[in-house]
Motif scaffolding. Structure first.
Motif, PDB file in Angstrom:
ATOM      1  N   VAL A 221       0.823  -1.193   0.000  1.00  0.00           N
ATOM      2  CA  VAL A 221       0.000   0.000   0.000  1.00  0.00           C
ATOM      3  C   VAL A 221       0.867   1.256   0.000  1.00  0.00           C
ATOM      4  O   VAL A 221       2.007   1.252   0.454  1.00  0.00           O
ATOM      5  CB  VAL A 221      -0.955  -0.024   1.220  1.00  0.00           C
ATOM      6  CG1 VAL A 221      -0.190   0.151   2.528  1.00  0.00           C
ATOM      7  CG2 VAL A 221      -2.047   1.016   1.095  1.00  0.00           C
ATOM      8  N   ALA A 222       0.353   2.347  -0.553  1.00  0.00           N
ATOM      9  CA  ALA A 222       1.032   3.647  -0.648  1.00  0.00           C
ATOM     10  C   ALA A 222       2.241   3.604  -1.566  1.00  0.00           C
ATOM     11  O   ALA A 222       3.179   4.382  -1.404  1.00  0.00           O
ATOM     12  CB  ALA A 222       1.434   4.173   0.738  1.00  0.00           C
ATOM     13  N   ASN A 223       2.222   2.709  -2.572  1.00  0.00           N
ATOM     14  CA  ASN A 223       3.342   2.615  -3.509  1.00  0.00           C
ATOM     15  C   ASN A 223       4.667   2.532  -2.772  1.00  0.00           C
ATOM     16  O   ASN A 223       5.659   3.155  -3.166  1.00  0.00           O
ATOM     17  CB  ASN A 223       3.350   3.800  -4.482  1.00  0.00           C
ATOM     18  CG  ASN A 223       2.692   3.446  -5.799  1.00  0.00           C
ATOM     19  OD1 ASN A 223       2.568   2.281  -6.164  1.00  0.00           O
ATOM     20  ND2 ASN A 223       2.260   4.453  -6.525  1.00  0.00           N
ATOM     21  N   SER A 224       4.694   1.770  -1.706  1.00  0.00           N
ATOM     22  CA  SER A 224       5.889   1.616  -0.888  1.00  0.00           C
ATOM     23  C   SER A 224       6.318   0.145  -0.869  1.00  0.00           C
ATOM     24  O   SER A 224       5.503  -0.757  -1.048  1.00  0.00           O
ATOM     25  CB  SER A 224       5.628   2.097   0.541  1.00  0.00           C
ATOM     26  OG  SER A 224       5.299   3.477   0.571  1.00  0.00           O
ATOM     27  N   GLY A 225       7.618  -0.074  -0.663  1.00  0.00           N
ATOM     28  CA  GLY A 225       8.127  -1.435  -0.590  1.00  0.00           C
ATOM     29  C   GLY A 225       7.937  -2.215  -1.872  1.00  0.00           C
ATOM     30  O   GLY A 225       7.645  -3.418  -1.833  1.00  0.00           O
ATOM     31  N   CYS A 226       8.109  -1.561  -3.016  1.00  0.00           N
ATOM     32  CA  CYS A 226       7.908  -2.233  -4.300  1.00  0.00           C
ATOM     33  C   CYS A 226       9.046  -3.223  -4.559  1.00  0.00           C
ATOM     34  O   CYS A 226      10.211  -2.942  -4.300  1.00  0.00           O
ATOM     35  CB  CYS A 226       7.841  -1.214  -5.428  1.00  0.00           C
ATOM     36  SG  CYS A 226       6.500  -0.007  -5.226  1.00  0.00           S
ATOM     37  N   ALA A 227       8.684  -4.394  -5.096  1.00  0.00           N
ATOM     38  CA  ALA A 227       9.651  -5.472  -5.299  1.00  0.00           C
ATOM     39  C   ALA A 227      10.341  -5.414  -6.648  1.00  0.00           C
ATOM     40  O   ALA A 227      11.291  -6.159  -6.885  1.00  0.00           O
ATOM     41  CB  ALA A 227       8.962  -6.822  -5.144  1.00  0.00           C
ATOM     42  N   GLY A 228       9.873  -4.541  -7.530  1.00  0.00           N
ATOM     43  CA  GLY A 228      10.502  -4.444  -8.846  1.00  0.00           C
ATOM     44  C   GLY A 228       9.939  -3.287  -9.645  1.00  0.00           C
ATOM     45  O   GLY A 228       9.046  -2.564  -9.189  1.00  0.00           O
ATOM     46  N   PHE A 229      10.467  -3.126 -10.868  1.00  0.00           N
ATOM     47  CA  PHE A 229       9.962  -2.090 -11.756  1.00  0.00           C
ATOM     48  C   PHE A 229      10.395  -2.386 -13.194  1.00  0.00           C
ATOM     49  O   PHE A 229      11.262  -3.224 -13.439  1.00  0.00           O
ATOM     50  CB  PHE A 229      10.461  -0.698 -11.340  1.00  0.00           C
ATOM     51  CG  PHE A 229      11.958  -0.507 -11.438  1.00  0.00           C
ATOM     52  CD1 PHE A 229      12.565  -0.114 -12.627  1.00  0.00           C
ATOM     53  CD2 PHE A 229      12.774  -0.708 -10.330  1.00  0.00           C
ATOM     54  CE1 PHE A 229      13.942   0.057 -12.713  1.00  0.00           C
ATOM     55  CE2 PHE A 229      14.149  -0.544 -10.406  1.00  0.00           C
ATOM     56  CZ  PHE A 229      14.737  -0.155 -11.599  1.00  0.00           C
ATOM     57  N   ARG A 230       9.761  -1.699 -14.125  1.00  0.00           N
ATOM     58  CA  ARG A 230      10.209  -1.683 -15.514  1.00  0.00           C
ATOM     59  C   ARG A 230      10.654  -0.275 -15.852  1.00  0.00           C
ATOM     60  O   ARG A 230       9.997   0.702 -15.467  1.00  0.00           O
ATOM     61  CB  ARG A 230       9.079  -2.144 -16.452  1.00  0.00           C
ATOM     62  CG  ARG A 230       8.896  -3.656 -16.463  1.00  0.00           C
ATOM     63  CD  ARG A 230       7.830  -4.117 -17.433  1.00  0.00           C
ATOM     64  NE  ARG A 230       6.497  -3.886 -16.909  1.00  0.00           N
ATOM     65  CZ  ARG A 230       5.867  -4.700 -16.066  1.00  0.00           C
ATOM     66  NH1 ARG A 230       6.456  -5.802 -15.622  1.00  0.00           N
ATOM     67  NH2 ARG A 230       4.651  -4.427 -15.645  1.00  0.00           N
ATOM     68  N   ASP A 231      11.783  -0.165 -16.574  1.00  0.00           N
ATOM     69  CA  ASP A 231      12.322   1.156 -16.899  1.00  0.00           C
ATOM     70  C   ASP A 231      11.685   1.697 -18.166  1.00  0.00           C
ATOM     71  O   ASP A 231      10.733   1.122 -18.709  1.00  0.00           O
ATOM     72  CB  ASP A 231      13.848   1.097 -16.984  1.00  0.00           C
ATOM     73  CG  ASP A 231      14.341   0.165 -18.093  1.00  0.00           C
ATOM     74  OD1 ASP A 231      13.574  -0.143 -19.032  1.00  0.00           O
ATOM     75  OD2 ASP A 231      15.517  -0.256 -18.016  1.00  0.00           O
ATOM     76  N   ALA A 232      12.224   2.828 -18.646  1.00  0.00           N
ATOM     77  CA  ALA A 232      11.643   3.488 -19.810  1.00  0.00           C
ATOM     78  C   ALA A 232      11.671   2.611 -21.051  1.00  0.00           C
ATOM     79  O   ALA A 232      10.829   2.743 -21.946  1.00  0.00           O
ATOM     80  CB  ALA A 232      12.381   4.797 -20.080  1.00  0.00           C
ATOM     81  N   ALA A 233      12.618   1.687 -21.122  1.00  0.00           N
ATOM     82  CA  ALA A 233      12.730   0.776 -22.263  1.00  0.00           C
ATOM     83  C   ALA A 233      11.920  -0.495 -22.072  1.00  0.00           C
ATOM     84  O   ALA A 233      11.961  -1.393 -22.926  1.00  0.00           O
ATOM     85  CB  ALA A 233      14.198   0.432 -22.505  1.00  0.00           C
ATOM     86  N   GLY A 234      11.196  -0.598 -20.953  1.00  0.00           N
ATOM     87  CA  GLY A 234      10.393  -1.782 -20.697  1.00  0.00           C
ATOM     88  C   GLY A 234      11.162  -2.937 -20.107  1.00  0.00           C
ATOM     89  O   GLY A 234      10.641  -4.057 -19.993  1.00  0.00           O
ATOM     90  N   ARG A 235      12.390  -2.706 -19.682  1.00  0.00           N
ATOM     91  CA  ARG A 235      13.204  -3.771 -19.097  1.00  0.00           C
ATOM     92  C   ARG A 235      12.878  -3.912 -17.610  1.00  0.00           C
ATOM     93  O   ARG A 235      12.709  -2.925 -16.908  1.00  0.00           O
ATOM     94  CB  ARG A 235      14.692  -3.459 -19.274  1.00  0.00           C
ATOM     95  CG  ARG A 235      15.143  -3.381 -20.727  1.00  0.00           C
ATOM     96  CD  ARG A 235      16.596  -3.011 -20.833  1.00  0.00           C
ATOM     97  NE  ARG A 235      16.863  -1.729 -20.175  1.00  0.00           N
ATOM     98  CZ  ARG A 235      18.078  -1.207 -20.008  1.00  0.00           C
ATOM     99  NH1 ARG A 235      19.142  -1.875 -20.447  1.00  0.00           N
ATOM    100  NH2 ARG A 235      18.228  -0.048 -19.406  1.00  0.00           N
TER     101      ARG A 235
END
Length: 373
Positions: free
Chosen positions: A221-235
């Protein structure tokens, strides 16, 4: 006439004068109760669930708590804090500590067990209340307010500041590029926004970070503790440490992280992957992954069922329709919160107007569905 006028002015002053009202509780902290999987009820407010024991709600000038978590109504207030004329901008929590941010920039931390103030700190200016009818935007996605690694991170304009979660002491303050207000934090202790990444312990920029904007995945909750992401290139990248690790299975735009696994819903199946990219298990059926809790991956199906899949092997642990009694399914997912044992879903009317102030924006009056996991 003069006396009447004076009396009117006195009453008006008593009503409108700045005031702070705190109501605390001496009741024992509620016991943890784990409900069987299924729909428990519906309420009209979005709850921030505290340690699966309390529910905290937001209003324009007030934060308050009730119990039990599994109750099918909003109950008598356990504790509350009202600040007039200040507006409640956002709320986050870590363990039993509940931190609220107000329009005058004040941060106020209360002990969720009693409602007593633990600390307060002057911080950056904050936006006004934007929670609309349910308060969901204030408790589930508060603007410019995040937590990670024992820190409260506040963003406003081009200023980013970090505060100690246990004491409220300011740890650091730094100037950032424009566009860094609406960021997320990672489980590795980094605040990430479109224009950069910052260590939440020191406020220092993290070098060699991928290029944004980013899509966060596997967040609490609250966009906190995120386990990952994709960058601008979709990686895709995993964020277990302060340095992101390239994770090719997160390249899939339909993938996320749930209970430590990368899970994809591509090609009409729910598939979980090992770290080396090989499939751990796969189950046919389309759906959307809502998150993961210990031992389970939660999937929302097209026919409005919630399915719990075992993290270890993908076998189905439960399946039930997301409806209270005889309700129909003419709604879309709005905001949501997943805790270890409970799920709360804000429901929006299918094909309704894109205006939270519209009387037909929400599915019904009691639009927040409470679910046991």
């Amino acid at each position: 006439m003069v006396l009447l006028l004076l009396a009117t002015l006195l009453v008006g002053w008593r009503i409108l004068k700045p005031a702070e009202v705190l109501a605390t509780s001496d009741e024992p902290y509620p016991l943890l109760v784990v409900s069987a999987p299924g729909v428990l009820g519906r309420i009209n407010l979005a709850p921030l669930i505290i340690e699966d024991r309390l529910r905290v709600y937001a209003a324009k000038h007030q934060i308050r708590a009730d119990e039990p978590v599994y109750g099918n109504s909003v109950y008598t207030t356990r504790w509350s804090l009202r600040r007039w004329p200040e507006q409640l901008s956002g709320v986050v929590a870590s363990g039993a500590t509940v931190i609220s941010r107000w329009s005058d920039g004040e941060l106020v931390a209360v002990d969720g067990r009693t409602g007593k103030i633990v600390w307060r700190q002057e911080s950056l200016a904050a936006p006004d209340y934007a929670g609309h009818r349910t308060g969901a935007a204030t408790v589930w996605d508060p603007p410019g307010l995040r937590i990670a690694a024992g820190a409260v991170v506040v963003a406003e304009g081009q200023t980013l500041a970090g505060y100690d979660l246990s004491t409220g002491a300011e740890r650091w303050r730094t100037t950032v590029a424009a566009g860094c207000t609406d960021g997320f934090t990672t489980i590795g202790g980094v605040y990430v926004c479109a224009t950069g990444a910052y260590d939440v312990t020191t406020g220092q920029a993290v070098p060699n970070w991928p290029v944004g904007p980013f899509t966060a995945v596997g967040c609490s909750v609250a966009n906190s503790g995120c386990a990952g992401f994709r960058d601008a290139a979709g990686r895709g990248w995993s964020t277990a440490s302060s340095s992101p690790r390239r994770t090719f299975t997160l390249d899939r735009p339909d993938s996320t992280v749930a209970d430590g696994l990368v899970v994809s819903t591509a090609n009409g199946a729910v598939t979980a992957y090992r770290e080396d990219g090989t499939a751990l298990w796969s189950r046919p059926g389309e759906g959307r992954v809502l998150g993961g809790v210990p031992g389970r991956v939660l999937v929302f199906t097209a026919d409005h069922h919630l399915v719990g899949l075992a993290t270890a092997d993908g076998h189905e642990l439960f399946r039930f329709r997301l409806a209270y009694k005889k309700e129909d399914d003419l709604w879309d997912l709005g905001g949501l919160m997943v805790s270890d044992h409970y799920l709360a879903i804000e429901r929006r009317r299918k094909d309704g107007p894109d205006d939270p102030e519209s009387p037909i924006y929400y599915y019904n009056t009691d639009t927040v569905l409470l679910v046991g996991l």
